[in-house]
Design a protein around this motif. Structure first.
Motif, mmCIF file in Angstrom:
data_model
loop_
_atom_site.group_PDB
_atom_site.id
_atom_site.type_symbol
_atom_site.label_atom_id
_atom_site.label_comp_id
_atom_site.label_asym_id
_atom_site.label_seq_id
_atom_site.Cartn_x
_atom_site.Cartn_y
_atom_site.Cartn_z
ATOM 1 N N MET A 122 0.900 -1.216 -0.017
ATOM 2 C CA MET A 122 -0.130 -0.007 -0.135
ATOM 3 C C MET A 122 0.909 1.236 -0.109
ATOM 4 O O MET A 122 1.831 1.205 0.710
ATOM 5 C CB MET A 122 -1.105 0.109 1.244
ATOM 6 C CG MET A 122 -1.802 1.187 1.139
ATOM 7 S SD MET A 122 -2.884 1.033 2.697
ATOM 8 C CE MET A 122 -3.888 -0.236 2.344
ATOM 9 N N SER A 123 0.584 2.189 -1.083
ATOM 10 C CA SER A 123 1.240 3.438 -1.026
ATOM 11 C C SER A 123 1.296 4.284 0.231
ATOM 12 O O SER A 123 0.352 4.106 1.158
ATOM 13 C CB SER A 123 0.849 4.342 -1.969
ATOM 14 O OG SER A 123 -0.300 4.846 -1.839
ATOM 15 N N ILE B 256 -1.727 6.840 0.847
ATOM 16 C CA ILE B 256 -2.923 6.455 0.945
ATOM 17 C C ILE B 256 -3.263 5.545 2.311
ATOM 18 O O ILE B 256 -4.140 5.677 2.915
ATOM 19 C CB ILE B 256 -3.453 5.415 -0.069
ATOM 20 C CG1 ILE B 256 -3.240 6.178 -1.478
ATOM 21 C CG2 ILE B 256 -4.582 4.744 -0.232
ATOM 22 C CD1 ILE B 256 -3.845 5.502 -2.687
ATOM 23 N N LYS B 257 -2.013 4.858 2.620
ATOM 24 C CA LYS B 257 -2.026 4.175 3.973
ATOM 25 C C LYS B 257 -2.363 5.079 5.163
ATOM 26 O O LYS B 257 -3.367 5.130 6.014
ATOM 27 C CB LYS B 257 -0.892 3.426 4.241
ATOM 28 C CG LYS B 257 -0.713 2.592 5.674
ATOM 29 C CD LYS B 257 0.532 2.018 5.510
ATOM 30 C CE LYS B 257 0.748 1.148 7.033
ATOM 31 N NZ LYS B 257 0.905 1.990 8.441
ATOM 32 N N THR C 229 -13.427 5.291 0.368
ATOM 33 C CA THR C 229 -12.070 4.547 -0.067
ATOM 34 C C THR C 229 -12.196 3.066 0.111
ATOM 35 O O THR C 229 -11.853 2.433 -0.716
ATOM 36 C CB THR C 229 -10.987 5.168 0.760
ATOM 37 O OG1 THR C 229 -10.877 6.519 0.674
ATOM 38 C CG2 THR C 229 -9.713 4.679 0.184
ATOM 39 N N THR D 147 -12.229 0.348 -2.844
ATOM 40 C CA THR D 147 -10.869 -0.805 -3.012
ATOM 41 C C THR D 147 -11.874 -2.304 -3.217
ATOM 42 O O THR D 147 -11.533 -3.032 -3.882
ATOM 43 C CB THR D 147 -10.337 -1.157 -1.681
ATOM 44 O OG1 THR D 147 -9.505 0.213 -1.474
ATOM 45 C CG2 THR D 147 -9.201 -2.025 -1.680
ATOM 46 N N TYR E 24 -8.489 6.583 -4.568
ATOM 47 C CA TYR E 24 -7.637 6.237 -3.605
ATOM 48 C C TYR E 24 -7.816 4.440 -3.425
ATOM 49 O O TYR E 24 -6.963 3.755 -3.597
ATOM 50 C CB TYR E 24 -7.420 6.849 -2.292
ATOM 51 C CG TYR E 24 -7.478 8.413 -2.402
ATOM 52 C CD1 TYR E 24 -7.017 8.959 -3.513
ATOM 53 C CD2 TYR E 24 -8.107 9.014 -1.403
ATOM 54 C CE1 TYR E 24 -6.960 10.288 -3.409
ATOM 55 C CE2 TYR E 24 -7.862 10.413 -1.443
ATOM 56 C CZ TYR E 24 -7.507 11.062 -2.349
ATOM 57 O OH TYR E 24 -7.349 12.419 -2.378
ATOM 58 N N GLU F 56 -5.345 1.169 -4.853
ATOM 59 C CA GLU F 56 -4.818 0.076 -3.962
ATOM 60 C C GLU F 56 -5.414 -1.339 -4.431
ATOM 61 O O GLU F 56 -4.557 -2.159 -4.396
ATOM 62 C CB GLU F 56 -5.430 0.533 -2.681
ATOM 63 C CG GLU F 56 -4.657 1.745 -1.755
ATOM 64 C CD GLU F 56 -3.142 1.402 -2.022
ATOM 65 O OE1 GLU F 56 -2.547 0.308 -1.656
ATOM 66 O OE2 GLU F 56 -2.724 2.531 -2.324
ATOM 67 N N ARG G 13 -3.291 -2.033 -7.324
ATOM 68 C CA ARG G 13 -1.710 -2.340 -6.872
ATOM 69 C C ARG G 13 -1.593 -3.773 -6.350
ATOM 70 O O ARG G 13 -0.541 -4.482 -6.521
ATOM 71 C CB ARG G 13 -1.202 -1.238 -5.939
ATOM 72 C CG ARG G 13 -0.747 0.078 -6.848
ATOM 73 C CD ARG G 13 -0.469 1.136 -5.519
ATOM 74 N NE ARG G 13 0.063 2.107 -6.208
ATOM 75 C CZ ARG G 13 0.260 3.302 -5.737
ATOM 76 N NH1 ARG G 13 -0.118 3.590 -4.510
ATOM 77 N NH2 ARG G 13 0.835 4.373 -6.400
#
Length: 370
Positions: free
Chosen positions: A1-2, A5-6, A225, A229, A255, A259, A262
């Protein structure tokens, strides 16, 4: 996780918990309904209490809305915490109950800025305010048959944003990046929300000119968010590599989409969003989002509170204003990589100073209904 964003998700969780605790503490003595009767506008209120009724402050968008409200109350010489937060947490029932409780606590001597959470809730909210002799200005959500001039001076104004055209613009940017072909998914807001409806319509309008692009599915992610996801993960399971572009109804959803992608090792999917939050603008600058749209929530939050407040004090009489001052569009700015740095410097690195008595300066004309 970036990292950002985390951090964003962690801030969201902490902020949501803190505000729930604050709301419980502040509203505990305000639960009983109050019978007001009458329904006519009272005489000017010398020092009306001021409240903002909204979803929550966890997102950058709503934080900016409320920050605008706080800046407005500070312009009155009041501390910013004199702005009462009525946090509905996405519940229309709580929205109405908290507003009725605030009306009871203040005996109707108040001014309220409000997003009713969904369109049908706007009517009982503004009728409760009218019956209390208080004043309210709303944003985003109301039904098309509800108009301030039909309710009276107590319903000061309604502001929304013309989302269909900007969402169409972002969709066209997305489709060009897709090479004019492939499959797109749309992750939307709350289904009954006016902006969610308009942003999906904008996507559909753009699709008419791109016959080789297929809308694989469009589902609500409730502006959230985590739901973004989860929904994107389900889309990837269903459609796999048929998805070649993603149209998001707001930045928060985007966002979550990033995730989910990714997690599957996908780093180069074309994505567009909406709201112009600082994190999203950074993603545009970094090439992770193609575009987002700014609606100037700081100004929107401050001016909505200002309209209700100054009507309550008798500074102006809403019924003497033209209809384009009672129902109007707020400003929108499309942000792409070529202009993101200039936008950031103007609107995010420092907040412009606004004249809170210039009620309609940046607005975009009267709301039009189809």
């Amino acid at each position: 996780m970036s990292t950002f964003i985390k951090d964003y998700i962690e801030r969201e969780t902490i902020s949501r918990r803190n505000f729930l605790l604050a709301t419980a503490a502040g509203m505990g003595a305000m639960a009983a309904p109050f019978a007001f009767g009458g329904g006519a506008a009272r005489a000017a209120i010398a020092d009306p209490a001021i409240a903002w009724s909204y979803r929550d402050r966890a997102s950058a968008y709503w934080n900016s809305i409320v920050s605008g409200g706080e800046t407005f109350v500070e312009s009155l010489g009041k501390p910013k915490d004199s702005l009462v937060s009525l946090i509905n947490e996405g519940s229309s029932e709580k929205s109405l109950a908290d507003i009725k409780a605030f009306l009871a606590k203040t005996s109707g001597k108040c001014a309220i800025a409000c997003d009713a959470n969904d369109s049908p809730n706007a009517r009982p909210v503004v009728e409760a305010v009218r019956d209390a002799g208080a004043y309210i200005s709303t944003i985003w959500n109301k039904t098309d048959d509800l108009h301030p001039w039909d309710i009276g001076d107590n319903y000061v104004s309604h502001m929304t944003w013309s989302d269909e055209k900007p969402a169409e613009q972002t969709a066209r940017i997305l489709f060009e990046a897709m090479g004019g072909k492939g499959g797109v998914v749309h992750l939307g807001g709350i289904a009954a929300n006016n902006p969610a409806i308009e942003r999906l319509n904008g996507l559909k309008n753009a699709l008419k000119d791109f016959p080789n692009i297929e809308l694989l599915d469009a589902q609500p992610a409730d502006w959230d968010t985590t739901k973004g996801t989860e929904l994107m993960a389900s889309f990837l399971t269903r459609f796999g590599d048929k998805i070649t572009g993603v149209h998001c109804a707001n930045d928060n959803i985007a966002y979550g989409v990033i995730e989910a992608l990714r997690a599957e090792g996908i780093e180069d999917m074309p994505i567009v969003a909406y709201d112009g939050n600082p994190e999203a603008v950074k993603l545009v600058m970094d090439g992770k989002l193609l575009a987002t749209v700014f609606t100037n929530p700081h100004w929107g939050g401050g001016i909505t509170a200002a309209l209700a407040y100054y009507a309550a004090t008798g500074a102006f009489k809403p019924s003497e204003e033209p209809k384009e001052h009672r129902e109007f569009y707020g400003p929108t700015i499309l942000i792409t990589k070529k202009d993101a740095a200039d936008f950031k410097a103007k609107y995010l690195d420092s907040v412009p100073a606004y004249n809170w008595k210039d009620f309609w300066g940046p607005s975009n004309g009267q709301i039009k209904y189809k």
